[in-house]
Structure formats: structure tokens, C-alpha cells
Design a protein around this motif. Structure first.
Motif, PDB file in Angstrom:
ATOM      1  N   PHE A  43      48.592  36.741  26.089  1.00  0.00           N
ATOM      2  CA  PHE A  43      48.686  37.284  27.437  1.00  0.00           C
ATOM      3  C   PHE A  43      47.385  36.996  28.190  1.00  0.00           C
ATOM      4  O   PHE A  43      46.301  36.982  27.596  1.00  0.00           O
ATOM      5  N   ARG A  44      47.520  36.770  29.489  1.00  0.00           N
ATOM      6  CA  ARG A  44      46.366  36.644  30.363  1.00  0.00           C
ATOM      7  C   ARG A  44      46.777  37.112  31.755  1.00  0.00           C
ATOM      8  O   ARG A  44      47.960  37.132  32.089  1.00  0.00           O
ATOM      9  N   VAL A  45      45.795  37.474  32.567  1.00  0.00           N
ATOM     10  CA  VAL A  45      46.081  38.020  33.890  1.00  0.00           C
ATOM     11  C   VAL A  45      44.995  37.553  34.854  1.00  0.00           C
ATOM     12  O   VAL A  45      43.862  37.271  34.441  1.00  0.00           O
ATOM     13  N   ARG A  46      45.358  37.434  36.112  1.00  0.00           N
ATOM     14  CA  ARG A  46      44.383  37.109  37.148  1.00  0.00           C
ATOM     15  C   ARG A  46      44.734  37.862  38.429  1.00  0.00           C
ATOM     16  O   ARG A  46      45.884  38.252  38.638  1.00  0.00           O
ATOM     17  N   SER A  47      43.728  38.061  39.263  1.00  0.00           N
ATOM     18  CA  SER A  47      43.891  38.817  40.502  1.00  0.00           C
ATOM     19  C   SER A  47      43.962  37.875  41.691  1.00  0.00           C
ATOM     20  O   SER A  47      43.507  36.725  41.633  1.00  0.00           O
ATOM     21  N   CYS A  48      44.520  38.398  42.770  1.00  0.00           N
ATOM     22  CA  CYS A  48      44.608  37.645  44.022  1.00  0.00           C
ATOM     23  C   CYS A  48      44.113  38.537  45.149  1.00  0.00           C
ATOM     24  O   CYS A  48      44.502  39.705  45.253  1.00  0.00           O
ATOM     25  N   ARG A  49      43.241  37.971  45.977  1.00  0.00           N
ATOM     26  CA  ARG A  49      42.744  38.668  47.156  1.00  0.00           C
ATOM     27  C   ARG A  49      42.660  37.664  48.303  1.00  0.00           C
ATOM     28  O   ARG A  49      42.012  36.630  48.184  1.00  0.00           O
ATOM     29  N   ASN A  50      43.366  37.967  49.376  1.00  0.00           N
ATOM     30  CA  ASN A  50      43.371  37.080  50.555  1.00  0.00           C
ATOM     31  C   ASN A  50      43.768  35.656  50.179  1.00  0.00           C
ATOM     32  O   ASN A  50      43.123  34.679  50.585  1.00  0.00           O
ATOM     33  N   SER A  51      44.822  35.553  49.355  1.00  0.00           N
ATOM     34  CA  SER A  51      45.368  34.256  48.917  1.00  0.00           C
ATOM     35  C   SER A  51      44.421  33.496  48.010  1.00  0.00           C
ATOM     36  O   SER A  51      44.608  32.295  47.781  1.00  0.00           O
ATOM     37  N   MET A  52      43.386  34.144  47.499  1.00  0.00           N
ATOM     38  CA  MET A  52      42.444  33.507  46.580  1.00  0.00           C
ATOM     39  C   MET A  52      42.605  34.131  45.201  1.00  0.00           C
ATOM     40  O   MET A  52      42.538  35.352  45.062  1.00  0.00           O
ATOM     41  N   PHE A  53      42.797  33.287  44.204  1.00  0.00           N
ATOM     42  CA  PHE A  53      43.022  33.760  42.848  1.00  0.00           C
ATOM     43  C   PHE A  53      41.714  33.747  42.064  1.00  0.00           C
ATOM     44  O   PHE A  53      40.889  32.831  42.206  1.00  0.00           O
ATOM     45  N   SER A  54      41.559  34.757  41.253  1.00  0.00           N
ATOM     46  CA  SER A  54      40.415  34.811  40.346  1.00  0.00           C
ATOM     47  C   SER A  54      40.673  33.901  39.149  1.00  0.00           C
ATOM     48  O   SER A  54      41.809  33.474  38.922  1.00  0.00           O
ATOM     49  N   PRO A  55      39.648  33.597  38.369  1.00  0.00           N
ATOM     50  CA  PRO A  55      39.907  32.912  37.092  1.00  0.00           C
ATOM     51  C   PRO A  55      40.755  33.808  36.184  1.00  0.00           C
ATOM     52  O   PRO A  55      40.875  35.012  36.401  1.00  0.00           O
ATOM     53  N   TYR A  56      41.348  33.204  35.178  1.00  0.00           N
ATOM     54  CA  TYR A  56      42.150  33.966  34.238  1.00  0.00           C
ATOM     55  C   TYR A  56      41.255  34.842  33.362  1.00  0.00           C
ATOM     56  O   TYR A  56      40.108  34.488  33.058  1.00  0.00           O
ATOM     57  N   SER A  57      41.787  35.971  32.970  1.00  0.00           N
ATOM     58  CA  SER A  57      41.091  36.814  32.005  1.00  0.00           C
ATOM     59  C   SER A  57      41.108  36.131  30.639  1.00  0.00           C
ATOM     60  O   SER A  57      41.927  35.245  30.381  1.00  0.00           O
ATOM     61  N   PRO A  58      40.211  36.516  29.753  1.00  0.00           N
ATOM     62  CA  PRO A  58      40.291  35.959  28.391  1.00  0.00           C
ATOM     63  C   PRO A  58      41.649  36.270  27.760  1.00  0.00           C
ATOM     64  O   PRO A  58      42.195  37.364  27.917  1.00  0.00           O
ATOM     65  N   GLU A  59      42.188  35.308  27.055  1.00  0.00           N
ATOM     66  CA  GLU A  59      43.501  35.500  26.423  1.00  0.00           C
ATOM     67  C   GLU A  59      43.390  36.517  25.286  1.00  0.00           C
ATOM     68  O   GLU A  59      42.411  36.543  24.547  1.00  0.00           O
ATOM     69  N   VAL A  60      44.408  37.344  25.192  1.00  0.00           N
ATOM     70  CA  VAL A  60      44.525  38.279  24.069  1.00  0.00           C
ATOM     71  C   VAL A  60      45.878  38.045  23.408  1.00  0.00           C
ATOM     72  O   VAL A  60      46.833  37.619  24.061  1.00  0.00           O
ATOM     73  N   THR A  61      45.948  38.287  22.132  1.00  0.00           N
ATOM     74  CA  THR A  61      47.188  38.060  21.386  1.00  0.00           C
ATOM     75  C   THR A  61      47.678  39.376  20.787  1.00  0.00           C
ATOM     76  O   THR A  61      46.878  40.227  20.365  1.00  0.00           O
ATOM     77  N   PHE A  62      48.992  39.523  20.762  1.00  0.00           N
ATOM     78  CA  PHE A  62      49.644  40.670  20.141  1.00  0.00           C
ATOM     79  C   PHE A  62      50.793  40.157  19.286  1.00  0.00           C
ATOM     80  O   PHE A  62      51.441  39.168  19.631  1.00  0.00           O
ATOM     81  N   HIS A  63      51.034  40.865  18.196  1.00  0.00           N
ATOM     82  CA  HIS A  63      52.129  40.518  17.293  1.00  0.00           C
ATOM     83  C   HIS A  63      53.231  41.544  17.472  1.00  0.00           C
ATOM     84  O   HIS A  63      53.009  42.751  17.342  1.00  0.00           O
ATOM     85  N   THR A  64      54.433  41.078  17.793  1.00  0.00           N
ATOM     86  CA  THR A  64      55.551  41.992  17.980  1.00  0.00           C
ATOM     87  C   THR A  64      56.051  42.501  16.638  1.00  0.00           C
ATOM     88  O   THR A  64      55.949  41.811  15.619  1.00  0.00           O
TER      89      THR A  64
END
Length: 761
Positions: A514-535
Motif C-alpha cells: 500500500f502507498r498513499v499520496r496527497s493532493c493540494r491545488n492539483s499538485m500531488f505529493s510524492p508517494y509515501s513509503p510502501e508498507v506491506t500487509f499479509h491478509t
């Protein structure tokens, strides 16, 4: 303004509202159904107090559930048959789907239940719809739409609005036949029909009961004189439930679903609510000048926004034009240098070609040398041959060591623009948001994933976040499947406007990133560091702690939500220990889940407090639970129980046969692996060796249990890493329940996802 003047003005406003002198204008937005985007038609009031068209509720139910449902009742919609509605149009379904999916972009979801449904009901929940107003899941209960009140007040306002908007369209008499049909002058609320003057006199003659009918101006909205209770269809509503915020009848209060709710008389509720509403209207009217001033300020802000936006657009265009010019200049210079080097090398190579062509027979140098050899005068020959011999030697040496006069390779002119391309891609306006960070402590992954994150510390609000996830593979996946299109491909959720999001339909026993990024005024941040989860290896099993079956109120404390239980060594425990004169065993206090398992694979997780003295966790059959709860063990040790298994107090005991229960021991920050047998297996070779020291592991932060009922096997996991710690054969001959045994000081918390679906009802 004095209090008396204020009250006088307030009373006049109320009178104007009651007489209908306040004009109906600019209210169309309040009369639009949030689903069909049209004026309300027979609106129904949902338990969350939002109104939706009757037909829209039915279509939304059809969209969410394919099976049959209650299409309405006569008390909710008089004259409407109980029949399945026709299939809604594709355009309408598309709107319903969009309305239903909006709520999934929020970080958390709620649920509001109608008072007609109780948690202990065995009726399947097939009448749940998403409210388009508040985005909560609305459970309509066993009776479905018939439990909803029809919003006659809103319906009357819509009717008046329609008449005001279509004043030229007259309501025709329902009795007259074309072409002599007359315009209606009255509508009878008892007959539910409109009449012209002649037809009204004909059908309502003086001296008959019909002459006493209630008539109003021409209308198509015929509302009942008295509002009837939807749960008790023959009873009039005469009270108002303050808890559910809906009218109820006296039977609802006496023995119905509102028996323990606070109610008030209808007249009192009418007076209070009407006074509150009138005061609110009075406040809004008194602030009209302030509202107009704020509207003027907003219009000014709109103009400034338009101007500043155009100015920013011009500046951005100018910067890009300068970039284009600079890039064009550099392009011309670099292409010119390549052309110059190419021409220089071609001249050198062509000169070398001419020189070598002179070495060929019957060509310049060789022919000239052959002619010199014909010279017979010695002095003349020596004079010419010296310089000719030098040239011949040089040509001969060049043949022996051939070297092109120029390099045809243009490696020094290879242009690497990857860094510049990255800079251009990352080029943006000032104030790029920092990437959010996924919160591992609050995120949970089951067959659905709840991913939570923390925003950056720049204290500037973001517009939304985008969560992306991909499957990295699973143990049961073949290499060909791992290379498929569904593996390793990032998939994005819809825009998220909160600090969390839910990802549904994850594959069991698989690793996800999973990774996430933010958007402000149509500008995206870099991606967060990836994290892994096992279902987990199976879908999550939802339950709460049961406070009925064998629950000990003396030594166990259960919280109100029933998702946490604590063992307390109280006075009863102390007195029992005081009576002991010789070695004895104080039995475990058992508590089980309020739902059982009779088929399939199921997984649940929980957390045991590290300070807990002794906690046993696992599964047990209904027959074994009855034995435990009806045969207390406070006076004899279960060490002598021939089928006590891991409950014996001796962790060295193991049994080859399958038992109707399996319990794993945790306590004092440790987890104790039972001694391995032919029907069990452990995760490490040292634990399988039987050495007691190697069978003690640190207690996991979260413990997971997976029961495969059909295979008759139970698994224990470290829920954070999904590493299997222990598995054992179990006799699943009856209904199996999650079982917990506590002794001394201890506490167990169920995972929020395990209890969420139960608590929302």
C-alpha cells in the motif's frame, strides 16, 4: 430592539408563515430528491431524518439486493399496490450507483437502524440502503419500506411549488368527460378527487354525509386526515419518540420497539418543534442584511479568484515559453556541434580514401614510381627517387598499420535527459504537500483493509488523498499466476477526503503493498513509503463476547460494547483461596463468542494485555462448553480429567486423539506452545523437539485464530506477521465457538474489524 418588540415581530413572522404569505421562491434546491435529482414524489422519511422519493428507495433496494422485498404499505403510500416495481432505467441506476459509491470515499462509515429491527432477529438483512444525504447505511428492518413515514408536509410544499411554477396549467375536474371537461374549483380530501362547481354540488348534496367532507382548493396531493402508525396500522400516532425522532402510537410505547425510549405528547412536540423552527426562521430573516453583505463579499472573492487565476495562468505560460525558447536554443547549438564534428570527420576519411586509392596499380603514386624507374640517367634518378622512396615507404607503413583518420562513433554526443525529465515531471508550483505516512498501528487488513495515515506537519489542508495498492503474491499462487495482469499492478481507490480508506475484496493469504499520496491545488505529493500487509487465510468472523452462556459476573468484567473482557481477582476469588488448606486449583473463568461456526473457514483476531497472568484462547464445541459451564472445577484439578488436553495445567501433556476443543496458553508476556503430537504441528523445529524452554515464545502483539471447520483443523497466528505459530486437529462434530479462559488478572480485546459489523446494528 426591546424584548416586547422582538416578540411582536416574531409573532407576526409566525402568522405570515402559517397563512402562507411568505412567498415560495428560491426553494427548489430543498425540494429536489438527492437520488433522482427531480422534485420529490411521495417522499419517505428515513431513520436519519433525510427524505427520499418512494420510487427511489424501491429502486435503490432493487439495485442493492436482487431478491424480493417489501415494496411498500398502504400506510406509507395509500393506494399503491404491494408489487415489485419495474426495472429502473439505466440512467437512474447510474445515478444510484454514483450515490452509493460516494460514501465509500469517507474514512469511516456509520450505520443507522430503524427501530423495527433487533439484533437477535433471525430474519436476513436484505433491506439496507445507503442514505444519499449523510452516507450512512440505513437498515430498514424486517418490514422494509412499510416502516417509513410519508413526508406529507414536504409533499404539500412540493405541490404548492408545482402550482406556483405552472400557474397556467389548470387542474381539471375528475368527473366531467371531454370535451365538456371543466376546470376544477375544489378538491375533496375525503373523496380524493377534484370537482368543478356543478360536479361538486352533484356529488356532495346538502343534507347528506358527503356534505360534511373536507374540501380545499384544486390540488393533486391528497393526504390522509390522520397519520397512522406504520408498525400498528390500525393505530393513530399520538406521541413523539425523542430517541428515534419519529411519531409513535401508544402500542409502540407499551410493548413495541419504543418501550424503553423517552416519548412526549404530540401536542407538546408540535409546540416545541414549531417554536424552534419559527425562531430559526426569525433569526435568518433578521440577518438578511448580514447575509446580503456576505453575498457581496463572496461575489467580490469570485471576481478576485477569476482575475488572480487568469494572472497566474499568464505567468505560467510566460515561464513555459521561456523554457521552450531555452530548450530550442540548446537544441540548435547541440545539433550544430554534431553537424560540425560529422563534416570534419567525413573530410578526414575522404582524404584517407584518396590517399589509399593512389596506392592501387595504374593509379597516381604507383604509376609515377614506375615511370621514374625507366629513368637511365643516374644523377637524375637519384635526385627524383629519394623523395619518391620516402612517400612509398610511408604508404607501405600505413598498409601495415591501418588506422582510420577519424572515429565514426558519436558516443560523446549521447544525451542523457533522464534527470531533466524527472525535474520536469516534478516541476510544480510552490507549496507541494509532503507525503503522508501510513500508520501501521491503526491499519488493519483482513478480507477488507482499513488503511490509516497521518498527514504531514506543514499544517496546510489538503484537497484529498489517493490510496494505491497491489498484490505481491501468495503462498498458493503459481509463478504463472504471479506474472498475471492482476499481480504487481498498482490499483487506485477513489478520492479520499479523510485520514483513512477501506479497500474491499482482497484475496486471502496474500501479500499486499500500500502507498498513499496527497493532493493540494492539483499538485500531488510524492508517494509515501510502501508498507506491506499479509491478509488472513480466511474471511473475518464477526462476533462479540457473550454475556449469557456461562458468563461469571463475579470475576469477569465485560464492557458495554462487549468487545473487551477483564478478569478481576475480587473478593469471591480471595475467599475461595482462603478456604484452601492444601494444594488445589482455582478454575478458569470462560467466556465465549455470541456466534458459532458450523461450516467453512473463519478467522478472528484479538489482543491480550501483556500484564495478563493466564489466558487461554482457542475454540470449543457446544457440547464441551456445556460440560465446562455445568461442572465447576473450583474443587478439583482438571489435571485428572481424561480429556482435558491443554487445559490441564501441565503443558507437557499431549493427546493423539482429536478433541472437541483446542486452547493455547498465554500469560506474563509469553506464549506457550503445547507439546507436539501426530495431530499437531508447530512453526519451529526447536519447539517441535519437545524441549519446554524452546516452546515458550514472546507473546505477539495480536493473536489470530483460523478455524477450518470442514477440515477439522485450527491454526494460531501472529496476527501482525501472519506467521503460523501452532496448528492442531480438532473435533468439529458440533457448533464451534471462539472460547477464552481467564484466571487471575487478565484482559482480552477483540479486534475492531471483528466487532465493527456487529456494533453498528
Amino acid at each position: 430592539m426591546s424584548d416586547s418588540e422582538d416578540m411582536t415581530e416574531f409573532a407576526s413572522i409566525v402568522e405570515r408563515i402559517e397563512r402562507g404569505e411568505v412567498p415560495i421562491k428560491n426553494i427548489e434546491r430543498e425540494l429536489i430528491c438527492p437520488i433522482c435529482k427531480e422534485l420529490f414524489t411521495h417522499p419517505l422519511i428515513l431513520p436519519c431524518q433525510h427524505s427520499v422519493c418512494h420510487k427511489c428507495v424501491r429502486e435503490l433496494l432493487m439495485l442493492n439486493h436482487e431478491d424480493s422485498f417489501d415494496a411498500g404499505s398502504e400506510c406509507s403510500l395509500p393506494g399503491s399496490p404491494r408489487s415489485r416495481v419495474p426495472s429502473p432505467s439505466m440512467e437512474r441506476l447510474d445515478r444510484l450507483v454514483r450515490s452509493a459509491t460516494v460514501r465509500r470515499s469517507f474514512g469511516s462509515r456509520g450505520s443507522i437502524s430503524s427501530p423495527g429491527w433487533r439484533r437477535g432477529s433471525v430474519t436476513p438483512r436484505v433491506t439496507t440502503i445507503p442514505c444519499p444525504g449523510c452516507h450512512h447505511d440505513i437498515d430498514l428492518g424486517e418490514r422494509g419500506i412499510s416502516m417509513l413515514f410519508r413526508n406529507f408536509t414536504l409533499e404539500s410544499i412540493v405541490e404548492r411549488y408545482r402550482q406556483a411554477a405552472r400557474a397556467a396549467i389548470a387542474i381539471m375536474c375528475n368527473i366531467c368527460k371531454p370535451p365538456q371537461q371543466q376546470e376544477a374549483t375544489k378538491s375533496c380530501m375525503d373523496c380524493k378527487a377534484s370537482y368543478c362547481n356543478e360536479c361538486f354540488k352533484l356529488h356532495h348534496p346538502w343534507g347528506t354525509p358527503k356534505a360534511q367532507h373536507e374540501y380545499v382548493g384544486p390540488t393533486t396531493n391528497f393526504r390522509p386526515k390522520v397519520l397512522m402508525c406504520p408498525e400498528h396500522e390500525m393505530e393513530k400516532v399520538n406521541m413523539y419518540c425523542e430517541v428515534c425522532r419519529r411519531p409513535v402510537c401508544h402500542l409502540c410505547k407499551l410493548g413495541g420497539s419504543h418501550a424503553n425510549h423517552k416519548v412526549t405528547s404530540m401536542s407538546s412536540a408540535y409546540k416545541i418543534l414549531k417554536e424552534k423552527l419559527a425562531k430559526s426562521i426569525h433569526y435568518l430573516i433578521s440577518k438578511e442584511d448580514q447575509v446580503r453583505t456576505q453575498i457581496t463579499e463572496l461575489e467580490l472573492l469570485i471576481n478576485q479568484t477569476e482575475e488572480n487565476g487568469q494572472l497566474a495562468e499568464r505567468h505560467a505560460n510566460e515561464h513555459f515559453e521561456r523554457l521552450f525558447e531555452t530548450l530550442q536554443e540548446r537544441k540548435s547549438e547541440m545539433l550544430r556541434s554534431i553537424e560540425q564534428s560529422r563534416n570534419r570527420r567525413l573530410d578526414q576519411l575522404k582524404g584517407q580514401v584518396e590517399e589509399y586509392q593512389g596506392m592501387l596499380e595504374n593509379s597516381g603514386l604507383v604509376g609515377y614510381a614506375q615511370e621514374v624507374l625507366k629513368e637511365t640517367d643516374q644523377s637524375c634518378f637519384v635526385q627524383t627517387a629519394k623523395q619518391l622512396h620516402t612517400r612509398i615507404q610511408k604508404a607501405t607503413e600505413s598498409l601495415r598499420t591501418f588506422h582510420p583518420s577519424a572515429d565514426p562513433c558519436f558516443d560523446e554526443f549521447v544525451l542523457d535527459t533522464s534527470r531533466e525529465e524527472t525535474l520536469l515531471k516534478e516541476m510544480c508550483f510552490g507549496g507541494v504537500p509532503d507525503p503522508p505516512l501510513i500508520d501501521l498501528s491503526r491499519s488493519r487488513v483482513y478480507n477488507e483493509a482499513t488503511i490509516c495515515w497521518r498527514l504531514s506537519d506543514d499544517h496546510l489542508p489538503t484537497d484529498h488523498q489517493i490510496l494505491e495498492y497491489r498484490r505481491l503474491g501468495g503462498p498458493s499462487q503459481s509463478p504463472s499466476q504471479e506474472d498475471g495482469e492482476d499481480s504487481g499492478v498498482w490499483r487506485a481507490t477513489d478520492r479520499v477526503y479523510g485520514p483513512s480508506s477501506v479497500v474491499c475484496d482482497l484475496e486471502p493469504d496474500s501479500l499486499y503493498a500500500f502507498r498513499v499520496r496527497s493532493c493540494r491545488n492539483s499538485m500531488f505529493s510524492p508517494y509515501s513509503p510502501e508498507v506491506t500487509f499479509h491478509t488472513p487465510p480466511a474471511p473475518a468472523f464477526g462476533f462479540l463476547f457473550s454475556d449469557k452462556c456461562g458468563f461469571s459476573t463475579e470475576r469477569l468484567v465485560l464492557n458495554k460494547r462487549r468487545d473487551s473482557v477483564e478478569s478481576v481477582a475480587g473478593m469471591a476469588f480471595l475467599l475461595a483461596a482462603e478456604r484452601v488448606q492444601t494444594g488445589s486449583y482455582i478454575g478458569l473463568d470462560y467466556i465465549i463468542g455470541d456466534a458459532g461456526i458450523s461450516q467453512g473457514r473463519h478467522y478472528w483476531a484479538f489482543r491480550v494485555e501483556p500484564h495478563s497472568y493466564l489466558v487461554k484462547v482457542g475454540v470449543a464445541s457446544d457440547s464441551k462448553l456445556l460440560e465446562w459451564f455445568h461442572n465447576p472445577r473450583d474443587t478439583s484439578s482438571p489435571r485428572y480429567d481424561h480429556d482435558s488436553g491443554h487445559d490441564s495445567g501441565s503443558e507437557d501433556t499431549c493427546y493423539e486423539i482429536s478433541q472437541p476443543f483446542t486452547l493455547l496458553t498465554l500469560g506474563m508476556g509469553k506464549l506457550f506452545i503445547p507439546k507436539a503430537s501426530s495431530s499437531s504441528s508447530v512453526s519451529t523445529a526447536s519447539a517441535a523437539s519437545g524441549d519446554p524452554g524452546n516452546r515458550v515464545l514472546p507473546m505477539p502483539n495480536r493473536v489470530g485464530v483460523c478455524l477450518d471447520y470442514d477440515a477439522g483443523r485450527v491454526y494460531f497466528y501472529d496476527a501482525d506477521t501472519m506467521r503460523c505459530l501452532y496448528e492442531r486437529q480438532v473435533d468439529c462434530s458440533g457448533t464451534m465457538y471462539p472460547a477464552f479462559g481467564l484466571m487471575g488478572s487478565g484482559k482480552v480485546h477483540l479486534e475492531e474489524f471483528i466487532t465493527a459489523k456487529r456494533l453498528t446494528f
